[in-house]
Design a protein around this motif. Structure first.
Motif, PDB file in Angstrom:
ATOM      1  N   ASP A 145       0.807  -1.223   0.000  1.00 51.29           N
ATOM      2  CA  ASP A 145       0.000   0.000   0.000  1.00 51.29           C
ATOM      3  C   ASP A 145       0.838   1.271   0.000  1.00 51.29           C
ATOM      4  OD1 ASP A 145      -2.287  -1.515   0.026  1.00 51.29           O
ATOM      5  OD2 ASP A 145      -2.580  -1.369   2.199  1.00 51.29           O
ATOM      6  N   ASP A 146       2.123   1.165   0.378  1.00 50.69           N
ATOM      7  CA  ASP A 146       2.970   2.346   0.519  1.00 50.69           C
ATOM      8  C   ASP A 146       3.923   2.573  -0.639  1.00 50.69           C
ATOM      9  OD1 ASP A 146       2.150   3.279   3.160  1.00 50.69           O
ATOM     10  OD2 ASP A 146       3.036   1.427   3.909  1.00 50.69           O
ATOM     11  N   LEU A 147       4.342   1.514  -1.289  1.00 46.13           N
ATOM     12  CA  LEU A 147       5.408   1.674  -2.272  1.00 46.13           C
ATOM     13  C   LEU A 147       5.401   0.555  -3.301  1.00 46.13           C
ATOM     14  CD1 LEU A 147       7.723  -0.591  -1.324  1.00 46.13           C
ATOM     15  CD2 LEU A 147       8.087   1.081   0.472  1.00 46.13           C
ATOM     16  N   VAL A 148       6.166   0.777  -4.354  1.00 48.75           N
ATOM     17  CA  VAL A 148       6.350  -0.239  -5.389  1.00 48.75           C
ATOM     18  C   VAL A 148       7.832  -0.259  -5.762  1.00 48.75           C
ATOM     19  CG1 VAL A 148       5.685   1.425  -7.190  1.00 48.75           C
ATOM     20  CG2 VAL A 148       5.699  -1.020  -7.702  1.00 48.75           C
ATOM     21  N   VAL A 149       8.404  -1.464  -5.803  1.00 47.86           N
ATOM     22  CA  VAL A 149       9.807  -1.653  -6.180  1.00 47.86           C
ATOM     23  C   VAL A 149       9.822  -2.381  -7.519  1.00 47.86           C
ATOM     24  CG1 VAL A 149      12.031  -2.644  -5.517  1.00 47.86           C
ATOM     25  CG2 VAL A 149      10.459  -1.819  -3.743  1.00 47.86           C
ATOM     26  N   LEU A 150      10.631  -1.897  -8.436  1.00 47.94           N
ATOM     27  CA  LEU A 150      10.629  -2.468  -9.787  1.00 47.94           C
ATOM     28  C   LEU A 150      12.033  -2.477 -10.366  1.00 47.94           C
ATOM     29  CD1 LEU A 150      10.717   0.081 -12.177  1.00 47.94           C
ATOM     30  CD2 LEU A 150       8.856   0.703 -10.639  1.00 47.94           C
ATOM     31  N   CYS A 151      12.174  -3.232 -11.434  1.00 48.03           N
ATOM     32  CA  CYS A 151      13.427  -3.252 -12.188  1.00 48.03           C
ATOM     33  C   CYS A 151      13.197  -2.476 -13.476  1.00 48.03           C
ATOM     34  CB  CYS A 151      13.857  -4.686 -12.485  1.00 48.03           C
ATOM     35  SG  CYS A 151      15.425  -4.789 -13.381  1.00 48.03           S
ATOM     36  N   VAL A 205      12.617   2.390  -6.458  1.00 51.92           N
ATOM     37  CA  VAL A 205      11.447   2.385  -5.577  1.00 51.92           C
ATOM     38  C   VAL A 205      10.676   3.678  -5.789  1.00 51.92           C
ATOM     39  CG1 VAL A 205      12.746   3.406  -3.637  1.00 51.92           C
ATOM     40  CG2 VAL A 205      10.626   2.136  -3.189  1.00 51.92           C
ATOM     41  N   ALA A 206       9.344   3.603  -5.722  1.00 48.24           N
ATOM     42  CA  ALA A 206       8.486   4.778  -5.823  1.00 48.24           C
ATOM     43  C   ALA A 206       7.424   4.704  -4.731  1.00 48.24           C
ATOM     44  CB  ALA A 206       7.822   4.861  -7.198  1.00 48.24           C
ATOM     45  N   ALA A 207       7.085   5.861  -4.169  1.00 46.51           N
ATOM     46  CA  ALA A 207       6.087   5.932  -3.094  1.00 46.51           C
ATOM     47  C   ALA A 207       4.683   6.094  -3.673  1.00 46.51           C
ATOM     48  CB  ALA A 207       6.399   7.103  -2.171  1.00 46.51           C
ATOM     49  N   LYS A 208       3.688   5.603  -2.915  1.00 48.85           N
ATOM     50  CA  LYS A 208       2.297   5.723  -3.335  1.00 48.85           C
ATOM     51  C   LYS A 208       1.530   6.786  -2.562  1.00 48.85           C
ATOM     52  CE  LYS A 208       1.364   0.993  -4.905  1.00 48.85           C
ATOM     53  NZ  LYS A 208       0.426  -0.135  -4.701  1.00 48.85           N
ATOM     54  N   ASN A 209       2.096   7.301  -1.477  1.00 50.55           N
ATOM     55  CA  ASN A 209       1.387   8.290  -0.677  1.00 50.55           C
ATOM     56  C   ASN A 209       2.373   9.283  -0.070  1.00 50.55           C
ATOM     57  OD1 ASN A 209       2.312   7.130   1.956  1.00 50.55           O
ATOM     58  ND2 ASN A 209       1.019   5.419   1.322  1.00 50.55           N
ATOM     59  N   ASP A 210       1.834  10.355   0.513  1.00 50.86           N
ATOM     60  CA  ASP A 210       2.662  11.436   1.049  1.00 50.86           C
ATOM     61  C   ASP A 210       3.639  10.968   2.115  1.00 50.86           C
ATOM     62  OD1 ASP A 210       2.395  13.985  -0.121  1.00 50.86           O
ATOM     63  OD2 ASP A 210       0.379  14.206   0.671  1.00 50.86           O
ATOM     64  N   ILE A 211       3.155  10.180   3.069  1.00 45.13           N
ATOM     65  CA  ILE A 211       4.004   9.764   4.183  1.00 45.13           C
ATOM     66  C   ILE A 211       5.159   8.905   3.693  1.00 45.13           C
ATOM     67  CG2 ILE A 211       4.081   8.504   6.355  1.00 45.13           C
ATOM     68  CD1 ILE A 211       2.614  11.193   6.470  1.00 45.13           C
ATOM     69  N   ALA A 212       4.868   7.946   2.825  1.00 46.49           N
ATOM     70  CA  ALA A 212       5.927   7.098   2.280  1.00 46.49           C
ATOM     71  C   ALA A 212       6.907   7.934   1.468  1.00 46.49           C
ATOM     72  CB  ALA A 212       5.323   5.993   1.423  1.00 46.49           C
TER      73      ALA A 212
END
Length: 341
Positions: free
Chosen positions: A97-103, A157-164
């Motif tokens: 829910d907070d982040l996504v990690v990708l290649c 890595v990219a965040a999905k919300n302000d806090i992350a």
């Protein structure tokens, strides 16, 4: 201008200041809503007139809070992002829910910009994440906290919300000096650094062209600290005098400047194989290679750089997370050819 308080009750948060409450309104709300919004986002909401205290709209973030104050925050729906989502395949290593990690593959631009308004990683993430993006600064977009050059592959890595977003941004700004953040890259360079392990401490700044960088004197106006740790892990075509035609080097960043590894390795005389900006003068090195190896090297049309490892602290759980991105096919082909020397 629409009234943010003429919204459905479900979009509001109603709070009452407890006994002993004091301090600035933005600071108090940042603590009360710590799981939802960053202080910068709360400050923006106050300035937009989305916060009332005792039924009076407040637009000053520094307004003092008093015990018993009834504070209502109107939460506007996140706006649609300016870049549009595009169905671009992504190699997802992890997501919650907070982040996504990708290649990220080579050839994919991270951010929309001049000449690349579509077909970017941001467009792909907007499509992939959809409604799971709660918004960065009130916009439904992914929070990209670091970048890789278009032709550099590897883990991001990219965040999905302000806090992350805030938590991850703080870690990258700290560069792992006080936390668990680590970034490791694999580079294939021409020649072999004189020292098998070392630190390149050389400030970087603009090189005339707005997109390129160069080593600068510390007193230069645009000089910014740049520190790269490197270690030679494999040598190709090594000779009795301890020189080599090429080498595989592991680099770890202590700072994160534009083109840092590419410029630093060129600075010590070992530019990256395939680098069109900082290694063009070394293209004739390929003439020293056997025909089969030369053909493979000449067919490698990007800088030989891969971000193979990323470690950080999860913004919600505090868990130290480590991810590795497999070496892409083109670099595996390049390494296999060099190993025949």
């Amino acid at each position: 201008m629409s009234d943010p308080f003429k919204q459905a009750e479900a979009t509001r948060k109603v709070l009452t200041a407890e006994d002993g409450a004091e301090g600035r309104l933005d600071a108090w709300l940042a603590q009360a809503l710590a799981g939802d919004f960053s202080r910068s986002r709360i400050k923006a909401l106050i300035e937009q007139g989305a916060v009332s205290v005792n039924d009076a709209v407040i637009s000053e973030p520094k307004r003092k809070v008093h015990p018993g104050d009834r504070i209502v925050v109107a939460l506007p729906e996140p706006e649609d992002p300016e870049p549009k989502g595009e169905d671009i395949p992504l190699d997802i290593l992890y997501e919650d829910d907070d982040l996504v990690v990708l290649c990220k593959p080579a050839g994919l631009v991270v951010h929309p910009g001049a000449g690349n308004w579509t077909g970017t990683l941001v467009n792909a993430l907007i499509h992939h994440c959809g409604d799971s993006l709660s918004g960065i600064g009130g916009v439904k977009r992914p929070g990209v906290v670091h970048r890789l050059d278009k032709e550099t592959s590897g883990v991001m890595v990219a965040a999905k919300n302000d806090i992350a977003h805030r938590h991850l941004s703080d870690q990258f700004a700290d560069h792992g000096r006080t936390g668990p953040l680590e970034r490791a890259y694999m580079a294939v360079v021409w020649g072999r650094p004189r020292q098998l392990r070392g630190v390149i401490d050389a400030p970087l700044g603009r090189a005339g062209d707005r997109t390129k960088r160069a080593v600068k004197r510390e007193e230069s106006d645009d000089a910014r600290e740049a520190v790269t740790h490197y270690e030679v892990v494999e040598r190709y075509g090594e000779k009795p005098d301890a020189t080599a035609l090429a080498a595989r080097v592991e680099c770890r960043l202590e700072t994160g400047r534009t083109h840092q590894i590419r410029v630093h390795m060129a600075h010590i005389g070992n530019p990256l194989v395939g680098d069109p900006d900082y290694g063009a003068a070394f293209k004739t090195k390929a003439n020293l290679l056997p025909p089969e190896v030369k053909a493979t090297v000449n067919a490698f049309h990007r800088q030989a750089l891969h971000a193979f490892m990323l470690q950080f602290e999860h913004p919600s759980t505090g868990e130290v997370m480590r991810f590795e991105a497999p070496v892409p096919d083109d670099m595996q082909t390049l390494l296999a050819a060099l190993r025949t020397l």
